[in-house]
Scaffold this motif. Sequence first.
Motif, mmCIF file in Angstrom:
data_model
loop_
_atom_site.group_PDB
_atom_site.id
_atom_site.type_symbol
_atom_site.label_atom_id
_atom_site.label_comp_id
_atom_site.label_asym_id
_atom_site.label_seq_id
_atom_site.Cartn_x
_atom_site.Cartn_y
_atom_site.Cartn_z
ATOM 1 N N GLU A 35 28.415 39.519 30.769
ATOM 2 C CA GLU A 35 28.446 38.500 31.821
ATOM 3 C C GLU A 35 27.038 38.094 32.230
ATOM 4 O O GLU A 35 26.751 36.917 32.469
ATOM 5 C CB GLU A 35 29.229 39.013 33.034
ATOM 6 N N ILE A 110 35.075 33.100 39.922
ATOM 7 C CA ILE A 110 35.375 34.534 39.913
ATOM 8 C C ILE A 110 36.863 34.728 39.649
ATOM 9 O O ILE A 110 37.701 34.000 40.190
ATOM 10 C CB ILE A 110 34.964 35.205 41.252
ATOM 11 N N GLU A 129 32.766 31.938 33.994
ATOM 12 C CA GLU A 129 33.812 32.796 34.548
ATOM 13 C C GLU A 129 33.288 34.224 34.674
ATOM 14 O O GLU A 129 32.694 34.762 33.744
ATOM 15 C CB GLU A 129 35.048 32.790 33.632
ATOM 16 N N PHE A 130 33.513 34.845 35.842
ATOM 17 C CA PHE A 130 33.026 36.196 36.095
ATOM 18 C C PHE A 130 34.175 37.109 36.525
ATOM 19 O O PHE A 130 35.094 36.684 37.215
ATOM 20 C CB PHE A 130 31.968 36.186 37.208
ATOM 21 N N ASN A 131 34.077 38.375 36.117
ATOM 22 C CA ASN A 131 34.977 39.405 36.602
ATOM 23 C C ASN A 131 34.349 40.183 37.749
ATOM 24 O O ASN A 131 35.050 40.774 38.558
ATOM 25 C CB ASN A 131 35.331 40.388 35.482
ATOM 26 N N TYR A 132 33.015 40.203 37.799
ATOM 27 C CA TYR A 132 32.309 41.060 38.739
ATOM 28 C C TYR A 132 31.568 40.227 39.784
ATOM 29 O O TYR A 132 30.722 39.399 39.451
ATOM 30 C CB TYR A 132 31.316 41.954 37.989
ATOM 31 N N PHE A 133 31.862 40.502 41.052
ATOM 32 C CA PHE A 133 31.201 39.783 42.132
ATOM 33 C C PHE A 133 29.688 39.972 42.089
ATOM 34 O O PHE A 133 28.929 39.038 42.335
ATOM 35 C CB PHE A 133 31.725 40.264 43.488
ATOM 36 N N ARG A 136 27.947 37.782 39.545
ATOM 37 C CA ARG A 136 27.993 36.395 40.028
ATOM 38 C C ARG A 136 26.938 36.158 41.116
ATOM 39 O O ARG A 136 26.258 35.138 41.133
ATOM 40 C CB ARG A 136 29.391 36.119 40.560
#
Length: 236
Positions: A35, A110, A129-133, A136
């Motif tokens: 990411e 997110i 697109e992110f999975n982890y805050f 981001r």
Amino acid sequence: MVEQGEDRIRDAFENKSWQEIKVTDSWQIFKIMAEFVEGFEKMAKIGPCVSIFGSARTPRDHASYKLAEDCARLLTEKGYGVISGGGPGIMEAANKGAYEAGGKSVGLNIDLPFEQFHNQYIDRDKLLEFNYFFVRKVIFTKYSQGYIVLPGGFGTMDELFEAITLVQTGKIARFPIVLVGKEYYGGIFDWIKTQMLGAGNISEGDLSLYRLVDTAEEAVEHIFRFYNKYLLKPNF
């Protein structure tokens, strides 16, 4: 969702050994790294941008939605790009304002189980697109030349105070942080002044790290004046 949360709680309290290697935890590092790499590679090409934050729950007929649109339009007219969280509400308004003014904008979306989906005003190649805050948030702070913060919830507060803390501690260079909505944010910052400053937990100078305004024009003008001092402006 509840069952997953309960599984995590139970897992945290299981007896473990220092010699135990949990493969899923180790491999998660590579997902995080991926990411960061994608974010750095795409955002390095974006040029001077301002991030616009606010609630994902703001309806399109709300005054704050229009404020976000106006902020994005005015930023575009001054040559800045716009970064949003990529979702609905204030984020959509920011991308829409830039889109309709012919400017550039990106969305840092997110992955959430509710309320977050990317909006229609972002080109597919301008959407990350992110999975982890936390990944981001690094991208937000690394590639933003300013923050404009409209009324929002816990996520907006998280992003706002992360930025203030990083600037306060010198972890990132100072950039303008503007909150739009004196009535909405006034109580919080009155409390900061009377309680935090009064208790000696922050210094007087920390109160200058942000600016409270009421209009899009004031917000964008503050950012423009900040960089004008250094004779810096975006290339059109």
